[in-house]
Design a protein around this motif. Structure first.
Motif, mmCIF file in Angstrom:
data_model
loop_
_atom_site.group_PDB
_atom_site.id
_atom_site.type_symbol
_atom_site.label_atom_id
_atom_site.label_comp_id
_atom_site.label_asym_id
_atom_site.label_seq_id
_atom_site.Cartn_x
_atom_site.Cartn_y
_atom_site.Cartn_z
ATOM 1 N N GLU A 152 -8.052 5.565 6.916
ATOM 2 C CA GLU A 152 -6.685 5.164 6.574
ATOM 3 C C GLU A 152 -6.644 4.320 5.307
ATOM 4 O O GLU A 152 -5.670 4.360 4.551
ATOM 5 N N HIS A 153 -7.680 3.532 5.074
ATOM 6 C CA HIS A 153 -7.796 2.719 3.865
ATOM 7 C C HIS A 153 -8.596 3.528 2.853
ATOM 8 O O HIS A 153 -9.745 3.888 3.097
ATOM 9 N N CYS A 154 -7.973 3.834 1.708
ATOM 10 C CA CYS A 154 -8.568 4.770 0.753
ATOM 11 C C CYS A 154 -8.634 4.179 -0.654
ATOM 12 O O CYS A 154 -7.717 4.416 -1.461
ATOM 13 N N PRO A 155 -9.657 3.419 -0.985
ATOM 14 C CA PRO A 155 -9.842 3.089 -2.397
ATOM 15 C C PRO A 155 -9.892 4.379 -3.205
ATOM 16 O O PRO A 155 -10.546 5.347 -2.809
ATOM 17 N N THR A 156 -9.185 4.400 -4.332
ATOM 18 C CA THR A 156 -8.972 5.658 -5.047
ATOM 19 C C THR A 156 -8.982 5.431 -6.556
ATOM 20 O O THR A 156 -8.429 4.453 -7.044
ATOM 21 N N HIS A 157 -9.615 6.350 -7.281
ATOM 22 C CA HIS A 157 -9.514 6.371 -8.734
ATOM 23 C C HIS A 157 -8.289 7.191 -9.136
ATOM 24 O O HIS A 157 -7.988 8.218 -8.505
ATOM 25 N N LEU A 158 -7.621 6.753 -10.198
ATOM 26 C CA LEU A 158 -6.430 7.434 -10.702
ATOM 27 C C LEU A 158 -6.566 7.637 -12.197
ATOM 28 O O LEU A 158 -7.126 6.797 -12.901
ATOM 29 N N ARG A 159 -6.037 8.754 -12.663
ATOM 30 C CA ARG A 159 -6.112 9.057 -14.091
ATOM 31 C C ARG A 159 -4.840 9.788 -14.507
ATOM 32 O O ARG A 159 -4.294 10.591 -13.746
ATOM 33 N N GLY A 160 -4.378 9.514 -15.699
ATOM 34 C CA GLY A 160 -3.232 10.206 -16.253
ATOM 35 C C GLY A 160 -3.155 9.943 -17.741
ATOM 36 O O GLY A 160 -3.944 9.172 -18.292
ATOM 37 N N ALA A 189 -15.455 7.020 1.016
ATOM 38 C CA ALA A 189 -16.832 7.152 1.505
ATOM 39 C C ALA A 189 -17.748 6.134 0.847
ATOM 40 O O ALA A 189 -18.623 5.542 1.504
ATOM 41 N N TRP A 190 -17.552 5.924 -0.459
ATOM 42 C CA TRP A 190 -18.355 4.924 -1.175
ATOM 43 C C TRP A 190 -18.107 3.523 -0.623
ATOM 44 O O TRP A 190 -19.045 2.822 -0.255
ATOM 45 N N TYR A 191 -16.825 3.111 -0.556
ATOM 46 C CA TYR A 191 -16.574 1.728 -0.166
ATOM 47 C C TYR A 191 -16.781 1.499 1.324
ATOM 48 O O TYR A 191 -17.085 0.390 1.740
ATOM 49 N N ARG A 192 -16.653 2.516 2.121
ATOM 50 C CA ARG A 192 -16.937 2.369 3.546
ATOM 51 C C ARG A 192 -18.354 1.841 3.747
ATOM 52 O O ARG A 192 -18.586 0.911 4.535
ATOM 53 N N ASP A 193 -19.306 2.407 3.021
ATOM 54 C CA ASP A 193 -20.698 1.956 3.140
ATOM 55 C C ASP A 193 -20.913 0.621 2.447
ATOM 56 O O ASP A 193 -21.635 -0.246 2.957
ATOM 57 N N ALA A 239 -4.246 12.657 -11.725
ATOM 58 C CA ALA A 239 -5.342 13.054 -10.847
ATOM 59 C C ALA A 239 -5.798 11.860 -10.026
ATOM 60 O O ALA A 239 -5.709 10.707 -10.477
ATOM 61 N N VAL A 240 -6.274 12.126 -8.815
ATOM 62 C CA VAL A 240 -6.787 11.080 -7.943
ATOM 63 C C VAL A 240 -8.136 11.512 -7.381
ATOM 64 O O VAL A 240 -8.419 12.699 -7.230
ATOM 65 N N GLU A 241 -8.975 10.531 -7.070
ATOM 66 C CA GLU A 241 -10.284 10.771 -6.454
ATOM 67 C C GLU A 241 -10.527 9.690 -5.407
ATOM 68 O O GLU A 241 -10.605 8.512 -5.742
ATOM 69 N N SER A 242 -10.620 10.079 -4.154
ATOM 70 C CA SER A 242 -10.859 9.115 -3.088
ATOM 71 C C SER A 242 -12.250 8.500 -3.218
ATOM 72 O O SER A 242 -13.238 9.202 -3.465
ATOM 73 N N MET A 279 0.824 -1.204 0.000
ATOM 74 C CA MET A 279 0.000 0.000 0.000
ATOM 75 C C MET A 279 0.862 1.259 0.000
ATOM 76 O O MET A 279 1.926 1.297 0.614
ATOM 77 N N ALA A 280 0.384 2.288 -0.698
ATOM 78 C CA ALA A 280 1.084 3.567 -0.758
ATOM 79 C C ALA A 280 0.043 4.674 -0.820
ATOM 80 O O ALA A 280 -1.133 4.438 -1.105
ATOM 81 N N SER A 281 0.493 5.893 -0.559
ATOM 82 C CA SER A 281 -0.405 7.040 -0.532
ATOM 83 C C SER A 281 -0.644 7.579 -1.939
ATOM 84 O O SER A 281 0.096 7.279 -2.884
ATOM 85 N N SER A 282 -1.674 8.418 -2.059
ATOM 86 C CA SER A 282 -1.931 9.070 -3.342
ATOM 87 C C SER A 282 -0.759 9.960 -3.747
ATOM 88 O O SER A 282 -0.457 10.103 -4.936
#
Length: 272
Positions: free
Chosen positions: A255-263, A207-211, A201-204, A182-185
């Motif tokens: 602390e656990h952050c599923p994230t979208h990434l784009r480049g 909140a979505w996966y927590r629920d 770009a990143v988008e956390s 695991m690594a940070s954005s």
């Protein structure tokens, strides 16, 4: 959800038949990460795939690869993974779905990706890069096989910081029992930029996966329990209930952050 570009011999598969069957009950047949087709579509929002050559990095059992082949009409989509059991399952599924002419699947030992420079117009990945500790090497390889002007669109499981994981995160990783790097954005964006990607770009999606994960845990304990036990046995299901319980704590803390990434890769003749 499995892939690595680390050098060395391939390890024993982490996603065996039991894991594939269990996650199929929870997330859908052929899916080794959450959210189903709707989350895949969100990752790919705004990306043109029709008639393009696409790489699905860390394709797992192929459910997502086949969804993309069926929905977006690429010229070709190549699912890549280092684990042979999931590739075998994906190839069987592609044949059954009549999609073998569009979707093909490739496995290779860890190391350099088995593709030519600039082979793909689009690189997609869904929650697989977590298994690659060396993010810099990962993005260097992805950049190499992407065409100039190509797009990288992915999601992955990140940690919220660059420091020592909390005791709760360590407990969760131990409960998973998988090779999580695991690594940070911030590190992802730095590694992408170092490789040559622009417009990172990143988008956390915490909140979505927590629920969603809270609902998954409730279903595992309730209406899905019998089906999951029938698929993989009570011990395997109980182990995953403990894992989801540990995961919920680090989702709730952020602390656990599923994230979208784009480049993207600069077009030919354009300096980053």
């Amino acid at each position: 959800m499995t892939a690595t570009v680390e050098d060395g011999a391939a390890l024993e598969p982490e996603y065996d038949e039991a894991a594939i069957r269990f996650l199929g009950v929870l997330w859908g047949d052929g899916y080794l990460s959450p959210g189903g087709p709707a989350e895949v579509d969100r990752v790919l929002s705004g990306v043109a795939l029709q008639g393009r050559h696409v790489l699905d990095f860390g394709c797992g059992a192929g459910g997502i690869t086949l969804h993309i082949a069926r929905t977006y009409a690429p010229a070709e989509i190549v699912g890549y993974d280092v684990e042979q059991p999931v590739i075998d399952r994906a190839r069987t599924a592609a044949t059954a779905a009549g999609l073998s002419s569009v979707a093909r699947f490739v496995s290779s030992p860890p190391g350099r990706l088995p593709f030519d420079d600039g082979q793909f117009d689009v690189i997609f990945s869904k929650d697989a890069m977590i298994h690659v500790p060396d993010k810099e090497a990962l993005f260097s390889e992805l950049f190499r096989v992407l065409k100039p002007g190509g797009v990288f669109a992915a999601s992955d499981w990140l940690i919220a910081h660059d420091g020592e994981p909390s005791p709760e995160m360590k407990d969760y990783i131990a409960a998973e029992g998988l090779s999580f790097g695991m690594a940070s954005s911030r590190r992802y964006l730095r590694a992408m930029a170092a490789a040559g990607f622009v417009d990172g770009a990143v988008e956390s999606r915490n909140a979505w996966y927590r629920d969603v994960a809270r609902d998954e845990l409730a279903r595992l304990k309730g209406p899905l329990y019998a089906a999951a036990v029938a698929a993989v046995g009570e011990a395997h299901v109980e182990k995953n209930i403990r894992t989801w319980t540990a995961m919920q704590k680090v989702l709730d803390s952020g602390e656990h952050c599923p994230t979208h990434l784009r480049g993207s890769k600069p077009a030919a003749g354009v300096s980053p």
